[in-house]
Motif scaffolding. Structure first.
Motif, PDB file in Angstrom:
ATOM      1  N   LYS A  57       0.794  -1.223   0.000  1.00 24.70           N
ATOM      2  CA  LYS A  57       0.000   0.000   0.000  1.00 24.70           C
ATOM      3  C   LYS A  57       0.830   1.279   0.000  1.00 24.70           C
ATOM      4  O   LYS A  57       0.311   2.357  -0.252  1.00 24.70           O
ATOM      5  N   ARG A  59       1.999   2.296   2.802  1.00 24.81           N
ATOM      6  CA  ARG A  59       1.377   2.884   4.004  1.00 24.81           C
ATOM      7  C   ARG A  59       2.435   3.281   5.027  1.00 24.81           C
ATOM      8  O   ARG A  59       3.416   2.569   5.227  1.00 24.81           O
ATOM      9  N   SER A 144      -7.847  -0.918   4.192  1.00 20.84           N
ATOM     10  CA  SER A 144      -8.600  -0.807   2.938  1.00 20.84           C
ATOM     11  C   SER A 144      -7.688  -1.094   1.743  1.00 20.84           C
ATOM     12  O   SER A 144      -6.481  -0.841   1.782  1.00 20.84           O
ATOM     13  N   ASN A 146      -6.286  -0.160  -1.326  1.00 18.93           N
ATOM     14  CA  ASN A 146      -5.958   0.999  -2.163  1.00 18.93           C
ATOM     15  C   ASN A 146      -4.514   1.368  -1.856  1.00 18.93           C
ATOM     16  O   ASN A 146      -4.005   1.021  -0.787  1.00 18.93           O
ATOM     17  N   SER A 152     -10.594   4.451  -0.941  1.00 14.64           N
ATOM     18  CA  SER A 152     -10.645   3.018  -0.639  1.00 14.64           C
ATOM     19  C   SER A 152     -11.353   2.281  -1.774  1.00 14.64           C
ATOM     20  O   SER A 152     -12.246   2.833  -2.420  1.00 14.64           O
ATOM     21  N   GLU A 181     -15.630   2.932   5.094  1.00 16.09           N
ATOM     22  CA  GLU A 181     -14.987   2.036   6.039  1.00 16.09           C
ATOM     23  C   GLU A 181     -15.728   2.024   7.386  1.00 16.09           C
ATOM     24  O   GLU A 181     -16.545   2.900   7.659  1.00 16.09           O
ATOM     25  N   HIS A 237      -5.847  11.811   2.299  1.00 16.53           N
ATOM     26  CA  HIS A 237      -6.601  10.606   1.972  1.00 16.53           C
ATOM     27  C   HIS A 237      -7.715  10.958   1.009  1.00 16.53           C
ATOM     28  O   HIS A 237      -8.283  12.038   1.094  1.00 16.53           O
TER      29      HIS A 237
HETATM   30 MG    MG Z   1      -7.674   3.119   4.346  1.00 17.29          MG
END
Ligand code: MG
Ligand code: AMP
Length: 344
Positions: A57, A59, A144, A146, A152, A181, A237
């Motif tokens: 991701k 992330r 999620s 993405n 998402s 979400e 986001h």
């Molecule tokens: Mg997310």
């Protein structure tokens, strides 16, 4: 290499879930549907497997993951204690779109909880998700589906390009049901704090007789060094590359007039509005969000993913009521617009 694709769009063949569950047990990633949005799952007890999620991701490591379980017995290994309010929330809303923050045990790897002492847990209601976890027989950490920062994934077609090859299996079950979400809550001093709004609303929780606090950061901007209870809220986001503005008014007439005014100053724009207002705007560049708040919730991420293809200078988005499920939609929209917000 391409991911292995399992097509459950028309029919769920439960025996096929075995393969994906085995992949989870072997430390691989599986992209799977939940009732909220798609998730990228890994064995939550395997630190190495979980680290693959952060890589796939892109992330940030200080953004914790939600752990998904298929039965309450799985909680025992993950949390140190369960308070009465948490118990009540579980009984009323699980399986379902409610994530509860608990104090974690040492079994939960530090990367799952981003080094916090707590862990967010939920039991999804989607039967594919439940089977996947049950057959893997381990809790599944899943954010999620993405690339971080993007909306998402609620439809495989929207995310296949960015995630194909990064996971072992992709389970496609068509569009997810709820579309935003899960609600994230934490009980502090007998009050239920909503850290992220979702389908389970303040009103739903109040009906159980609990006091509910909505965290300020849900609609407000977070300053750079401000501490928030839900680390995920700090990050950019959902925002398309095109500049977006969110317009809100308690009076529908004011809302429409303000958008018409913006359309005059900004000629090359796209309007995203409720179905009932489609006729009001004199342009071909418009997308209908849905007829009901549930439809808007379902459609919102897939619409946000489309807007860049319109090649406009500005996207103007109609706000919805800031209560019940509308609060969750406004939370996502305000962030998609990077707090470019007009209230009139
Ligand atoms: Mg997310
Ligand atoms: P995602 O799974 O990508 O939808 O993001 C998970 C959300 O849950 C993020 O906003 C996280 O900040 C939040 N979350 C997960 N675990 C915790 C935790 N232990 N404490 C507070 N928030 C959490």
């Amino acid at each position: 290499m391409k991911s292995k694709y399992i097509d459950f769009k028309n029919r769920i063949e439960y025996e096929k879930i075995d393969e994906a569950s085995n992949a989870i047990r072997e430390g691989e990633l599986v992209l799977f549907p939940t009732e909220t949005v798609y998730g990228i799952g890994a064995n939550a007890l395997d630190e190495n497997a979980v680290s693959k999620i952060f890589i796939a991701k892109g992330r940030q490591s200080d953004n914790p993951l939600i752990v998904h379980i298929s039965n309450s017995d799985m909680l025992k290994d993950l949390v140190t204690d369960i308070g009465n309010i948490e118990k009540n929330l579980m009984e009323n809303f699980w399986p379902g779109p409610l994530t509860i923050i608990f104090n974690k045990t040492k079994n939960v790897p530090n990367n799952v909880s981003a080094n916090l002492d707590t862990v967010g847990i939920r039991m999804p209601s989607n039967p594919i998700a439940l089977q996947l976890i049950e057959k893997a027989n381990v809790p599944i950490a899943a954010p999620s589906a993405n690339i971080s920062g993007k909306p998402s994934g609620t439809l495989i077609e929207d995310i296949i390009e960015e995630l194909d090859g990064k996971v072992e299996y992709i389970i496609d079950a068509g569009m997810t049901d709820i579309g935003v979400e899960s609600t994230v809550v934490r009980v502090i001093e007998n009050k239920v704090h909503i850290l992220r709004p979702g389908k389970i609303t303040k009103e739903d929780i109040e009906k159980l007789g609990f006091e509910v606090v909505i965290e300020r950061h849900i609609l407000d901007e977070i300053k750079d060094n401000e501490k928030v209870m839900s680390p995920g809220m700090k990050y950019r986001h959902y925002a398309p590359n095109t500049k977006c503005v969110l317009v809100y008014s308690e009076k529908e007439e004011n809302l429409i007039n303000k958008i018409k005014e913006l359309m005059i100053t900004q000629k090359n724009c796209l309007v995203i509005c409720k179905n009932e207002n489609m006729e009001k705007y004199d342009t071909n560049n418009k997308i209908a969000m849905g007829r009901t708040i549930e439809e808007i919730s379902r459609n919102i991420f897939t619409i946000l993913r489309k807007v860049d293809s319109y090649n406009v200078d500005l996207v103007i988005i109609e706000g919805v009521e800031k209560n019940e499920l509308g609060l969750a939609i406004m939370n996502r929209l305000i962030r998609a617009c990077e707090h470019n917000y007009i209230e009139c």
